[in-house]
Enzyme design. Structure first.
Site, PDB file in Angstrom:
ATOM      1  N   GLN A   1      31.986 -13.150   2.074  1.00 45.18           N
ATOM      2  CA  GLN A   1      32.781 -14.310   1.682  1.00 45.18           C
ATOM      3  C   GLN A   1      34.125 -14.314   2.398  1.00 45.18           C
ATOM      4  OE1 GLN A   1      31.289 -13.621  -2.814  1.00 45.18           O
ATOM      5  NE2 GLN A   1      32.809 -15.227  -2.670  1.00 45.18           N
TER       6      GLN A   1
ATOM      7  N   ARG B   1      32.397 -15.974 -10.116  1.00 44.44           N
ATOM      8  CA  ARG B   1      32.629 -17.409 -10.216  1.00 44.44           C
ATOM      9  C   ARG B   1      33.922 -17.721 -10.981  1.00 44.44           C
ATOM     10  NH1 ARG B   1      28.109 -21.797  -9.742  1.00 44.44           N
ATOM     11  NH2 ARG B   1      29.449 -23.546  -9.337  1.00 44.44           N
ATOM     12  N   CYS B   2      34.974 -17.003 -10.595  1.00 43.95           N
ATOM     13  CA  CYS B   2      36.273 -17.312 -11.181  1.00 43.95           C
ATOM     14  C   CYS B   2      37.325 -16.746 -10.266  1.00 43.95           C
ATOM     15  CB  CYS B   2      36.429 -16.713 -12.575  1.00 43.95           C
ATOM     16  SG  CYS B   2      36.531 -14.926 -12.599  1.00 43.95           S
TER      17      CYS B   2
ATOM     18  N   GLU C   1      34.866 -23.104 -10.207  1.00 41.85           N
ATOM     19  CA  GLU C   1      34.838 -22.020 -11.177  1.00 41.85           C
ATOM     20  C   GLU C   1      35.243 -22.432 -12.580  1.00 41.85           C
ATOM     21  OE1 GLU C   1      37.240 -19.593  -8.762  1.00 41.85           O
ATOM     22  OE2 GLU C   1      35.549 -18.753  -7.677  1.00 41.85           O
TER      23      GLU C   1
END
Lengths: 209, 800
Positions: free
Chosen positions: B236, B383-384, B756
């Site tokens: 990522q 996912r945050c 998110e």
């Protein structure tokens, strides 16, 4: 994962005869399905293997056993062992304390308390099967020990004709020990036994045996 | 009217901000034409498999690789001893700690990397890995962070023996990593002493894993003649990987090319640098052949980057009307065997200090202790943004607990404590400046949409009926997230500020290419970045190619995680587009023989103010940029922008959930989930909708089933998809979505980021609903995940 087992088995032989079974490590190991002693290193150290089927996977462990303490007077034995599977993905250790207690002139009880620790893939994948599989293994193990005891009893009866159990009614064909002791593991029968117990469990019945 | 039709046609053709442009990525993905790391095959490529420890804690007495090396088809077996001469047996983590690349004398978590077997193919490598004989001496494992801090707890990190100071200050115990505090403790304590009402609640946010569909992997190819290293990797943050590889290998970054091809989901799992990556690089350099390493599913679930595992105690002080006076939080953070959390350098608990939430809380103090345990390392933002899910969970749970204590409705208590619209920008007691928000209308819109009053009436009726087979629970959250890390004054990774970048080149025919420092893992960057460029520069989105993930072509960027692509890179896109537009204005002025100020920008052209018949389209201007520019101007039409955000952005939302719990079986049905999100300016409503559906589904997964439990021996028990809950369309509830728009005042286009929020906001909403189902029986909290067994156990404990 840790599995603690506390089991006992009544044997139809004297405590002395029962103890003679227990102190024979190779003989005892042969009663465990899939297990065998491959080498006696010295009086208290052994090497061995055990193959266990857990669901779709078959795991072969090789390891060492050590007799930490053995007391023929009190008829107690303390064995520890450890091993790893041949693929290196799992480890296992065993700590077993067994005792043979006299319950009558020709009756005794074999009790064992053991802690089995399993790590790695077997624990990760097989955790939910461990309890049932262990139960089944022990069931077969006890059947085999019992068969050995019966054999011992049958073989000793002619010598001691005053056997209190009425030797004249002895079974016509005593079960040969070699047949009873399943050194080769019957996976299908084993899987069936597990399934049967699982289904029985679903309906809340106590497990067979 | 004709003019309007024409304008509408031009607008549609432009496909700019606000239009539901179809995703450019989908045709290749839905046809199976994606190109993932494991799809790449190079001539002479070898495959590698890790040998891993079955023990959670053990000494390594010896490793015998001879049989594996002798196995036909095996090219190399690497152990720590092979990496030592290269000083690569340990590597730095993003959190200032070190992590063993291959176990160096001991293992400290189950499945830790012990040896790396390189062979002709995966099957040979797997067979040979079983021939590596490792003699372990098992040591007692500790998987509970509280037991890890007992005086006689096993030493998890002998390499840190005697080190009383770590990367984040003093260590108070051999398994302690750091203590991090923020806020005014004295003022907060005083507020508690003086408070009319206080509440306290312990809660565990369990260890979970992002579990992307594609596992992690790398393919390293070293060209010994040129001295070039190329690595295809599931990352990522490819530029950060390049810097790390450069630091580790001493190869100059100019000789390293990191390529993140298509990525099958990241969710934080693909931020870090993992031992497999390093080993594949070393093996390629040593063997002179490309070496590929791809994780199995279980390896992914049990070795590369967990999330959460926070043991939190929250306290609120308030008056009798429910107005909050202070928040106090203590956290014991289980970081596993190595501190490999992906957080900005200065903040070992990430942005946990957003935990005052959407509420005007005058005093707050937070203390977080990081602890080593015999579990695999990680601590990523699933996912945050960094630790924001934990923070939001804490405050949303606490305000429910307070509402329950005071017998105030949980919607009402939120209204009484919201930061008001006119208070923005709002400085929190923990030092963050919330950029914008309008919380009350958002909540009221949701309550009206679901007819909250009727739901409560139905619940009261069901509670009064002893024969009702179900318990009805209503959950509410009104969360504020913090995303867009971040301003370089407070955020860096390995000393590099967390800016992001965009480079745009407009070709003579008026089409363009944009190259980015970010990398999409499903977010749809190719679609949305082009929309920003279209609106800002007048080049139709269909004419724009967006390229990411190749460090040899893209400008340096910090990557995609923490919803930072839109807030940071999206801003760079807008600003680079504006640079293009301003140069185009000058060229247009030159072509039209007017002053630049006499021109106005109109969708895809510059026209002379007051004389719309005189205009130059961007296509015409692009052509002129290569043959007819004003005197003194450079030819070409391109721009680069590196954007260092002045602040974070603060998306928010109001969610409501209704559950029906079967009293006898614990089975839970999510009857309704209504999610209102405010992410500022909306770039592509369809992609936002998709992001929200995805985030809600992953939130549902965490709340209702995901967990990586350990037994006392350190065996990880959730390491397969037999045990680890990954919801499919069968389990997933129906989602209802809604929105308000409160733009960010400091972002060039007012966008805040959205991917998110639904994950962060939904998890406490599920908890709120589940607890609410039992609230009338005295329950104030019970821990996730709410699988049927756990819910049944809870119901049994209440005598149901």
């Amino acid at each position: 994962m840790k599995v603690e087992l506390d089991k006992s088995l009544a044997l139809p032989v004297s405590a002395t005869a029962g103890w003679s079974l227990v102190e024979n490590i190779e003989g005892m190991a042969a009663c465990m399905p899939g297990a065998k002693i491959t080498e006696r290193v010295d009086a208290t150290h052994y090497k061995g293997t055990i193959t266990v089927k857990l669901g779709p996977a078959t795991v072969s462990f090789k390891g060492e056993l050590e007799v930490v303490a053995i007391d023929p007077i009190a008829r107690t034995i303390h064995v520890i062992g450890k091993g790893s599977d041949t693929g290196g993905g799992s480890g296992a250790s065993l700590d077993l304390n067994a005792v043979v207690k006299e319950t009558g002139p020709d009756a005794c009880e074999l009790s064992g308390v053991s802690v089995v620790n399993v790590t790695g893939k077997v624990a990760a994948f097989g955790a939910r099967l461990m309890g049932t599989v262990t139960d089944q293994l022990l069931k077969i193990f006890f059947d085999n020990v019992l068969a050995k005891a019966e054999e011992l009893k049958t073989n000793t009866v002619p010598a001691g004709s005053t056997g209190s159990t009425g030797s004249t009614d002895a079974p016509a064909a005593p079960k040969p020990a070699a047949q009873a002791v399943e050194t080769k593991f019957n996976g299908l029968a084993f899987a069936w036994a597990i399934l049967k117990d699982f289904i029985a469990g679903l309906f809340g019945r106590s497990k067979a045996g | 009217m004709d003019q309007n039709v024409e304008n509408h046609g031009r607008l549609e053709k432009l496909e700019g901000i606000g239009c539901s442009r179809k995703r450019r990525e989908d045709p290749r993905f839905i046809q199976g034409k994606g190109n993932y790391v494991d799809d790449i095959k190079l001539p002479g490529m070898l495959f590698a498999v890790m040998v891993r420890s079955p023990y959670a804690h053990a000494k390594i007495k010896s490793i015998d690789t001879s049989k594996a090396k002798a196995y036909p088809g095996v090219h190399a077996v690497l152990t720590a001893d092979d990496l030592k001469p290269l000083k690569l047996h340990w590597m730095p983590t993003l959190a200032g700690d070190v992590q063993a690349v291959l176990a160096d004398g001991y293992v400290s978590f189950q499945n830790q990397e012990v040896a790396f077997v390189v062979a002709d193919d995966r099957y040979v490598a797997a067979d040979a890995a079983e021939l590596v004989e490792v003699d372990y001496e098992e040591l007692p494992a500790v998987v509970d962070p509280f037991k890890a801090l007992l005086p006689d707890a096993p030493v998890i990190r002998p390499d840190l023996d005697g080190k009383s100071v770590g990367a984040h200050g003093a260590r108070k115990h051999h398994n302690h990593i750091f203590n991090w505090q923020i806020g005014d403790k004295d003022k907060t304590d005083r507020a508690f002493t003086d408070a009319e009402v206080t509440v306290k609640q312990d809660m565990h946010y369990p260890r979970v894993h992002p579990c992307p569909l594609e596992t992690c992997g790398s393919l390293a190819s070293y060209d010994a003649i040129r001295g070039d290293l190329t690595v295809w990797i599931t990352s990522q943050a490819p530029h950060v990987v390049r810097t790390v590889v450069g630091l580790l290998s001493s190869i100059p970054e100019s000789k390293i090319r990191i390529i993140s091809p298509d990525i099958g989901g990241g969710f934080g799992n693909k931020v870090g640098v993992y031992p497999g990556y390093v080993c594949s690089i070393v093996a390629s350099i040593v063997l002179g052949r490309p070496v590929k390493w791809i994780e199995s599913r279980s390896e992914n679930l049990t070795t590369t980057a967990f999330a959460r595992d926070y043991w939190m105690t929250g306290e609120l002080a308030a008056d009798r009307n429910g107005k909050i006076k202070a928040l106090r939080v203590n956290v014991t953070a289980d970081h596993g065997a190595f501190d490999a959390c992906a957080d900005p350098t200065k903040w070992p608990a990430g942005m946990f200090h957003v935990c005052t939430g959407s509420y005007d809380i005058p005093n707050a103090h937070v203390s977080v202790d990081g602890v080593y345990t015999n579990k695999f390392p990680g601590g990523v933002a699933y996912r945050c943004s960094f630790r924001v899910t934990e923070a939001v969970y804490l405050v949303e749970r606490m305000i429910d607990v307070l509402a329950q204590k005071l017998n105030i409705d949980k919607a009402e208590i939120r209204k009484r404590n919201f930061i008001k619209y006119e208070q923005f920008p709002y400085l929190t007691p923990l030092g963050l400046e919330f950029d914008s928000g309008n919380y009350l209308p958002a909540l009221e819109k949701v309550l009206e949409a679901v007819d909250y009053t009727a739901l409560r009436a139905e619940q009261a009726q069901k509670r009064a009926d002893p024969n009702c087979p179900t318990l009805m629970g209503i959950g509410i959250t009104t969360f504020t997230e913090i995303v867009g890390a971040g301003p370089s004054k407070s955020c860096d990774i390995l000393g590099i500020g967390m800016f992001d970048s965009c480079e745009i080149r407009v070709h003579p025919d008026g089409s363009a290419i944009a190259r980015m420092g970010t990398i999409s893992q499903g977010q749809g960057h190719q679609t949305t970045y082009a929309q920003i460029i279209a609106s800002e520069s007048g080049i139709a989105a269909s004419q724009i190619a967006v390229e990411e993930g190749d460090t040899s072509t893209a400008p340096y960027g910090l990557g995609t995680y923490g919803s930072r692509s839109t807030p940071v890179a999206g801003a760079a896109v807008a600003r680079a587009s504006r640079k293009i537009r301003e140069k185009a204005r000058k060229i247009a002025a030159h072509l039209l023989e007017v002053a630049p100020d006499d021109l106005e920008f109109d969708l895809d052209q510059f026209k002379v103010k007051g004389d719309p018949s005189k205009a130059k389209t961007m296509k015409e201007i692009a052509w002129a940029a290569y043959n007819n520019v004003p005197e003194g101007m450079e030819m070409g039409l391109e721009a680069v922008d590196y954007y260092d955000p002045p602040n974070f952005t603060f998306p928010f939302g109001a969610y409501l959930c209704v559950v029906d719990v079967n009293k006898k079986t614990g089975e839970t049905k999510v009857r309704r989930f209504y999610a209102l999100d405010d992410c500022g300016t909306r770039i592509n409503p369809m992609i936002i909708e998709g992001q929200i559906h995805g985030g809600l589904t992953e939130g549902f997964a965490v709340a209702m089933g995901q967990e990586l439990p350990y037994d006392e021996q350190g065996n990880v028990l959730g390491g397969t998809l037999m045990d680890y809950f990954l919801p499919t369309s069968v389990e997933t509830p129906h989602w209802e979505t809604d929105f308000t728009v409160t733009p960010s005042p400091h972002h060039p286009i007012g966008a805040k980021g959205v991917a998110e929020s639904p994950h962060v906001g939904s998890i406490p909403c599920f908890s709120s609903a589940m607890v609410d189902a039992f609230a009338h029986l005295g329950t104030t909290h019970f821990n996730m995940p709410y699988n049927s067994y756990r819910v049944w156990q809870h119901a049994q404990s209440l005598g149901l």
